[in-house]
Every structure is written in C-alpha cells, then in structure tokens.
Design a protein around this motif. Structure first.
Motif, short mmCIF file in Angstrom:
data_model
loop_
_atom_site.label_atom_id
_atom_site.label_comp_id
_atom_site.label_asym_id
_atom_site.label_seq_id
_atom_site.Cartn_x
_atom_site.Cartn_y
_atom_site.Cartn_z
N LEU A 36 0.83 -1.20 0.00
CA LEU A 36 0.00 0.00 0.00
C LEU A 36 0.87 1.26 0.00
CD1 LEU A 36 -2.74 1.42 0.18
CD2 LEU A 36 -2.62 1.15 2.68
N ALA A 37 1.91 1.26 0.85
CA ALA A 37 2.82 2.42 0.90
C ALA A 37 3.50 2.63 -0.45
CB ALA A 37 3.85 2.22 2.01
N LYS A 38 3.97 1.55 -1.07
CA LYS A 38 4.62 1.68 -2.37
C LYS A 38 3.63 2.14 -3.44
CE LYS A 38 7.87 -1.20 -3.60
NZ LYS A 38 8.68 -2.40 -3.92
N THR A 39 2.40 1.65 -3.36
CA THR A 39 1.37 2.04 -4.33
C THR A 39 1.16 3.55 -4.29
OG1 THR A 39 0.23 -0.09 -4.22
CG2 THR A 39 -1.06 1.81 -4.95
N VAL A 40 1.03 4.11 -3.08
CA VAL A 40 0.79 5.54 -2.94
C VAL A 40 2.01 6.35 -3.36
CG1 VAL A 40 0.27 7.39 -1.32
CG2 VAL A 40 -0.95 5.21 -1.14
N VAL A 41 3.17 6.00 -2.80
CA VAL A 41 4.39 6.78 -3.04
C VAL A 41 4.76 6.81 -4.52
CG1 VAL A 41 6.90 6.78 -2.66
CG2 VAL A 41 5.33 6.54 -0.73
#
Length: 361
Positions: free
Chosen positions: A265-270
């Motif tokens: 999720l963090a990688k998706t957003v960033v």
C-alpha cells in the motif's frame, strides 16, 4: 543497514536533471542524548516541556534528511504547540473522562466529534506541511474554498456510505482519502498529484480480508474447539493441546500478510505521487521490512524501551535511503507559494484522537 543507496546519477547539483537518493545522517547515539533529555524534562515538568521535546525531535530528523545536497527544515514553534495542546485539553478531556466512566453524557460529544473530525484533519495537515521546508521553500496545504467541503466528503460522507454498503466501498474510501490529501498539498506554488490506483486498493483489501478470514478464523476455531472440549469432557486430550502449536503459526501468517499489504500500500501511494515532472520510486523489500519490524520489537523488549532512539533512526534510514527522486528537469525550478499562519491546534487534536494523516508502513 546500509548507510546509503547508490544512485548512478545522484547529481550534487539539483539544478541538473537526474535521480537523487535520500540520505539519512541521524544516528541512535546522537538522538539518544536528545530523547533522554526530552523524556526527563517532560516528566519533571509534568508534560509542559513536551512541545519543546517534539520540536527538538522533529527538527533533528528533518535536518538529518538530505536530498540532492540539501537538508530539510522544521520550523514549528514550541509555544504554538503548547497553546494548541491546552486548547485540546480544555475542549476534549471532559469527553475522555465521561467516556472512561461510561457516562451517557459522553454521547453528547459524539456529533461534535463527527463534525470536528474533518476540520481537525485539515488543520493538522496545514500545520505539519507549513512547518516543513526544503531548499528554503515551504510545503503547504490548500486554502481554497472547497478544501473543507472535500474533507467532510472524504472523511465523513464517504465512510458513512462505506458502512451502508457493508464495507464494500471502504477500499475506494481509503483511496479517495489518500488522493485528497495529496492533491491538496503543495511544495511552494507547485501542487502534488496522485495518479488513480483504485484497483490496487481493492486487491490489497481482498488479500487482507482473505488473510483475516483464513488465519483469524483458524485461531477462533481452535479456541472454540478447546473451550467446547473442556465443557463437554472436562479435560483436554493430547490432540487438543497439540492444536495450541498451530496458534503461533497462524498469528505469524496473519502478521506476514499484514506487513506485506501495508508495504504494498505504501509503495502504491508513493510511486503514484508526482510534483510537476518529479516522481518517486521506492525500493522497499519485504524481507528487510520484516526484519526491521521483528528486530525493532526485540530491541525494545530486551532494552525496556531504551533502544527507541536506535529503532527510530534505523527505521528512518531504511525508509528514506530506499526512496529515489527522479527529476528530469532538476529541482531548482520550484518557487515558494504564499504561506499563511496556521495554528497548531489541529495537529495536536489529531494527535489526541490518534488521527493518522500520514503515509507509511
């Protein structure tokens, strides 16, 4: 942990286009001296020193973070934070007390909190961004007329709709909340943007729900069978005792999936963020992140919490030094936008209610 990430074109001058790796110069030893003094003074002053402690800590981590040869800045004033905390205490501690004693009068605060929540989030974002700078240019959060109505839509209206749909809309709600926060953020006069990723949010949510049903259901089934056996037979067989061995395995499986989903999720957003033509890529990997979680937890347990400065620094180093900024036309083209004064009340209220307005894993 590695001290840095080798980026082939991490040019010293941000005026030139290329890729720039973040670098974190903080150390556990340096931060320990700040942390222990902050802790002792906060205790001695019965919490009054805590705003100064927060500013010292935040300033240390901001100024230890480097990108393309320049450090970040943190400009919050402790007195503003103290005033914000006093206002929060005066307004919301009565609710906390009433809720603690389970008084029916606590229900009077519920509509107030529902109405105040989105407003608090906007104020918190404005404060946190405004006090952060890079190369002399401040970050900011939108002051446009529609931003407050957008907050109520995304943090009150959509969650209610998600509940009505029995959670089917919650991945969409979370996606819209992230996107609203990013799209209303600015670096100087340049707005940030987040590309849509609704499908990925639903995929990650399905994985997490499946894990909860599989592993959580397995744990519940084991406990239920043991309780039933104890009630009917009055004793447990060796087979029932053996099932206890499955519980740590199921918990480990649930933990693994939870960390994996949070990381993705963090990688998706960033990796969907952009600032004009500037983009980010994240090199976070599951193995190192799992080791970070586990080793940090063990360090805190076996040192009775005194390893916290090392835990925080090693986490910041991994997260930052595996982030790369791609700036094809350089980083010198941004100009500062108008900065307006924003109080610290929203930031402190968000902290009081544990409102998460950040992105991380």
């Amino acid at each position: 942990m590695p001290d840095s990430v080798d980026v082939s074109n991490a040019a010293d001058s941000p005026a030139h286009g290329g890729s720039h790796a973040f670098r974190f110069h903080g150390t556990g030893r340096e931060y320990f001296s700040i942390w222990i003094v902050n802790l002792l003074l906060t205790i001695v002053t019965l919490g009054i020193y805590s705003p100064w402690a927060k500013v010292r800590s935040q300033r240390y981590f901001h100024e230890a973070t480097e990108l393309a040869g320049a450090r970040f800045g943190y400009h919050a004033r402790p007195l503003s934070i103290l005033i914000g905390r006093i206002i929060v205490l005066v307004l919301f501690v009565p609710y906390a007390i009433l809720a603690k004693i389970q008084s029916p009068y606590a229900l009077v605060y519920v509509p107030v909190l529902l109405v105040a929540g989105p407003w608090i989030i906007v104020k918190a974002l404005r404060f946190r961004l405004r006090v952060t700078s890079y190369r002399g240019v401040r970050f900011s959060f939108s002051h446009e007329a529609g931003v407050m109505s957008g907050a109520y839509l995304n943090f009150l209206g959509l969650p209610i709709l998600g509940g009505i749909t029995l959670g089917l809309l919650y991945p969409y709600v979370l996606h819209q909340q992230y996107r609203w926060m990013v799209d209303n953020s600015r670096y100087g006069a340049t707005p940030l943007r987040m590309a849509p990723a609704v499908g990925r949010f639903y995929l990650l949510s399905l994985i997490l729900v499946a894990a909860l049903l599989l592993f959580g259901g397995g744990i519940a089934a084991i406990f239920f069978s043991i309780v039933q056996a104890a009630k009917t037979d009055g004793d447990l067989s060796s087979a029932h005792y053996a099932t206890f061995l499955l519980i740590p395995v199921l918990y480990a499986g649930l933990f693994l999936v939870s960390v994996t989903v949070a990381l993705w999720l963090a990688k998706t957003v960033v990796q969907r963020l952009s600032l004009a033509d500037v983009t980010l890529s994240a090199g976070w990997q599951l193995g190192p992140v799992l080791w970070l979680y586990v080793s940090n937890g063990l360090l805190l347990v076996f040192t009775l919490g005194f390893a916290y400065p090392w835990v925080r620094c090693r986490t910041a180093r991994y997260v930052l030094e595996h982030l790369t900024v791609h700036a094809p036309t350089g980083l010198d083209s941004f100009v500062a936008g108008a900065q307006s004064e924003t109080g610290a009340f929203g930031d402190q209220a968000a902290a009081f209610f544990d409102i998460d307005v950040g992105i991380g894993f």
